[in-house]
Design a protein around this motif. Structure first.
Motif, PDB file in Angstrom:
ATOM      1  N   LEU A   4       0.825  -1.213   0.000  1.00 23.90           N
ATOM      2  CA  LEU A   4       0.000   0.000   0.000  1.00 23.90           C
ATOM      3  C   LEU A   4       0.857   1.259   0.000  1.00 23.90           C
ATOM      4  O   LEU A   4       0.523   2.246  -0.666  1.00 23.90           O
ATOM      5  CB  LEU A   4      -0.942   0.004   1.209  1.00 23.90           C
ATOM      6  CG  LEU A   4      -2.071  -1.023   1.175  1.00 23.90           C
ATOM      7  CD1 LEU A   4      -2.916  -0.915   2.444  1.00 23.90           C
ATOM      8  CD2 LEU A   4      -2.931  -0.852  -0.063  1.00 23.90           C
ATOM      9  N   ALA A   5       1.960   1.231   0.719  1.00 23.32           N
ATOM     10  CA  ALA A   5       2.858   2.391   0.757  1.00 23.32           C
ATOM     11  C   ALA A   5       3.429   2.666  -0.628  1.00 23.32           C
ATOM     12  O   ALA A   5       3.533   3.832  -1.045  1.00 23.32           O
ATOM     13  CB  ALA A   5       3.985   2.153   1.762  1.00 23.32           C
ATOM     14  N   ARG A   6       3.775   1.617  -1.362  1.00 21.89           N
ATOM     15  CA  ARG A   6       4.301   1.817  -2.716  1.00 21.89           C
ATOM     16  C   ARG A   6       3.224   2.356  -3.649  1.00 21.89           C
ATOM     17  O   ARG A   6       3.503   3.167  -4.526  1.00 21.89           O
ATOM     18  CB  ARG A   6       4.864   0.516  -3.275  1.00 21.89           C
ATOM     19  CG  ARG A   6       6.154   0.117  -2.599  1.00 21.89           C
ATOM     20  CD  ARG A   6       6.804  -0.982  -3.350  1.00 21.89           C
ATOM     21  NE  ARG A   6       8.118  -0.497  -3.731  1.00 21.89           N
ATOM     22  CZ  ARG A   6       8.952  -1.152  -4.495  1.00 21.89           C
ATOM     23  NH1 ARG A   6       8.603  -2.307  -4.998  1.00 21.89           N
ATOM     24  NH2 ARG A   6      10.118  -0.663  -4.778  1.00 21.89           N
ATOM     25  N   LEU A   7       1.994   1.891  -3.469  1.00 16.62           N
ATOM     26  CA  LEU A   7       0.903   2.406  -4.304  1.00 16.62           C
ATOM     27  C   LEU A   7       0.647   3.882  -4.034  1.00 16.62           C
ATOM     28  O   LEU A   7       0.338   4.643  -4.953  1.00 16.62           O
ATOM     29  CB  LEU A   7      -0.384   1.611  -4.054  1.00 16.62           C
ATOM     30  CG  LEU A   7      -0.463   0.212  -4.632  1.00 16.62           C
ATOM     31  CD1 LEU A   7      -1.791  -0.437  -4.254  1.00 16.62           C
ATOM     32  CD2 LEU A   7      -0.314   0.228  -6.144  1.00 16.62           C
ATOM     33  N   ASP A   8       0.738   4.267  -2.788  1.00 18.60           N
ATOM     34  CA  ASP A   8       0.456   5.648  -2.395  1.00 18.60           C
ATOM     35  C   ASP A   8       1.612   6.600  -2.670  1.00 18.60           C
ATOM     36  O   ASP A   8       1.423   7.812  -2.726  1.00 18.60           O
ATOM     37  CB  ASP A   8       0.091   5.716  -0.910  1.00 18.60           C
ATOM     38  CG  ASP A   8      -1.248   5.059  -0.620  1.00 18.60           C
ATOM     39  OD1 ASP A   8      -2.069   4.931  -1.554  1.00 18.60           O
ATOM     40  OD2 ASP A   8      -1.468   4.655   0.541  1.00 18.60           O
ATOM     41  N   ALA A   9       2.812   6.077  -2.847  1.00 20.28           N
ATOM     42  CA  ALA A   9       3.986   6.921  -3.068  1.00 20.28           C
ATOM     43  C   ALA A   9       3.912   7.566  -4.451  1.00 20.28           C
ATOM     44  O   ALA A   9       3.434   6.959  -5.408  1.00 20.28           O
ATOM     45  CB  ALA A   9       5.258   6.088  -2.942  1.00 20.28           C
ATOM     46  N   PRO A  10       4.362   8.807  -4.558  1.00 15.73           N
ATOM     47  CA  PRO A  10       4.365   9.451  -5.881  1.00 15.73           C
ATOM     48  C   PRO A  10       5.368   8.761  -6.813  1.00 15.73           C
ATOM     49  O   PRO A  10       6.335   8.156  -6.355  1.00 15.73           O
ATOM     50  CB  PRO A  10       4.789  10.887  -5.585  1.00 15.73           C
ATOM     51  CG  PRO A  10       5.491  10.815  -4.275  1.00 15.73           C
ATOM     52  CD  PRO A  10       4.903   9.657  -3.520  1.00 15.73           C
ATOM     53  N   ALA A  11       5.101   8.878  -8.090  1.00 20.18           N
ATOM     54  CA  ALA A  11       6.006   8.293  -9.083  1.00 20.18           C
ATOM     55  C   ALA A  11       7.351   9.002  -9.028  1.00 20.18           C
ATOM     56  O   ALA A  11       7.415  10.216  -8.869  1.00 20.18           O
ATOM     57  CB  ALA A  11       5.403   8.408 -10.475  1.00 20.18           C
ATOM     58  N   ALA A  12       8.408   8.238  -9.151  1.00 21.28           N
ATOM     59  CA  ALA A  12       9.746   8.831  -9.175  1.00 21.28           C
ATOM     60  C   ALA A  12       9.925   9.547 -10.507  1.00 21.28           C
ATOM     61  O   ALA A  12       9.657   8.980 -11.560  1.00 21.28           O
ATOM     62  CB  ALA A  12      10.801   7.745  -9.007  1.00 21.28           C
TER      63      ALA A  12
END
Length: 93
Positions: free
Chosen positions: A67-75
């Motif tokens: 979930l944290a990766r999904l919520d993180a902004p795109a690099a």
């Protein structure tokens, strides 16, 4: 390859002539014979049906990380920045 590895079983189906003709036209368009076309289509449908029922179980920590990766902004990679600056095809002159 052994004779057993090349052997195919027979599968008989009842089909209306117009459906058979449609399949034959599609098979020719793909450069395949009827049998190979039907087998490819049936195999793909079978894989999709089974994949739709696949359940992935993970622990709470792995789920939280997901979930944290999904919520993180795109690099902001160079490719992403170039894409974001490009004009869409419908706006190009």
């Amino acid at each position: 390859m052994t004779a057993d590895a090349r052997k195919r079983d027979t599968l008989n189906i009842r089909i209306r002539p117009e459906e058979r003709d449609l399949i034959d036209r599609a098979a020719r368009a793909r450069g395949k014979n009827r049998t190979d076309f039907i087998l490819d289509a049936a195999r793909e449908a079978a894989e999709d049906a089974l994949l739709d029922r696949t359940l992935v179980s993970v622990g709470p920590d792995a789920y939280a990380a997901f979930l944290a990766r999904l919520d993180a902004p795109a690099a902001p990679t160079a490719r992403l920045l170039r894409t974001m600056r490009a004009l869409p095809p419908w706006d190009e002159a």
